[in-house]
Design a protein around this motif. Structure first.
Motif: not given
Length: 272
Positions: A184-198, A238-246
């Protein structure tokens, strides 16, 4: 103990602000005190490793103390696990030296030389300037610039390094402490970037030539101001997949709640 030449693998000797081997390969010591042992022909890109922006974001986040529990725990484990005769320890992928410096401070009464290695010159330059008690070098973790059986301990936080290379440089009875992301490391941060979080896979690392003495989890919640949430994103893959809006949304938030979940392993080199 000295460095090993990355070109011919002979010992390097230090003289007049320069490291030189018997084959006359030479590497200058920078004014900040580090040495660059990453020859041009060994680079995979013009500026390998983290960028200056990623390093600055990580530095600001770590200096704020959010990962201090991890810093203290790995330093404590190494302090306890290293034998009384230990002489040298390496932090692989040390970045700007946050964990390295704490380990060096813990081990200072025992006169153990602590090395920090990273492929990113911008991070090593900063680390060497800030933490003069540590010996820093720019080098590849895939071929460590150290002789066979020359290290008593290694700290490896997220950094890639094959088990065979760890076994080559660690003395029999020496230790390796590893840190990898728990489920569960940084789960909530991943939720900001990915539609489906694994969830991250459960760590199950086997290091050939080593016995696993300890596996433990370190997890705790963080509440971050928006600026630090943006810094945390910038220092992760995750930064590589994050949009500028995120990035903008995180930075503008009043606070951001997020979990940490670290998997820590302690491995001891098997005797001959």
């Amino acid at each position: 103990m000295s460095y090993q030449c990355p070109l011919c693998h002979q010992p390097l000797h230090f003289s007049h602000l320069q490291w030189r081997c018997d084959a006359n390969h030479q590497f200058d010591c920078a004014k900040e005190g580090y040495v660059n042992l990453l020859p041009v022909q060994h680079k995979r890109s013009k500026q390998p490793g983290d960028s200056a922006e990623m390093m600055q974001a990580r530095r600001a986040f770590l200096d704020a103390g959010f990962y201090r529990p991890l810093q203290q725990r790995v330093a404590e484990l190494l302090e306890q696990a290293l034998g009384a005769e230990a002489q040298a320890l390496l932090d692989i992928g040390c970045g700007e030296g946050y964990y390295t410096a704490e380990v060096a401070a813990r081990l200072a009464p025992r006169d153990i030389t602590v090395y920090g290695l990273d492929v990113a010159k911008v991070a090593i330059r900063y680390a060497a300037k800030r933490y003069p008690a540590v010996s820093f070098c720019v080098a590849s973790s895939h071929r460590l610039p150290f002789a066979d059986r020359s290290l008593d301990g290694i700290l490896r936080i997220y950094a890639p390094c094959k088990a065979e290379e760890l076994a080559r440089v660690v003395k029999p009875g020496g230790v390796v402490v590893t840190v990898s992301p728990g489920p569960r490391h940084l789960y909530q941060l991943k939720e900001q970037v990915y539609q489906q979080v694994q969830l991250h896979a459960e760590p199950d690392e086997q290091l050939t030539g080593f016995d696993c003495e300890r596996l433990e989890a370190l997890s705790y919640p963080m509440t971050l101001p928006g600026e630090q949430a943006a810094n945390l994103l910038q220092m992760t893959p995750f930064a590589w997949r994050a949009s500028p809006e995120v990035q903008q949304r995180l930075g503008a938030s009043e606070s951001f709640a997020c979990e940490t979940d670290f998997a820590i392993g302690l491995y001891r080199r098997q005797p001959d």
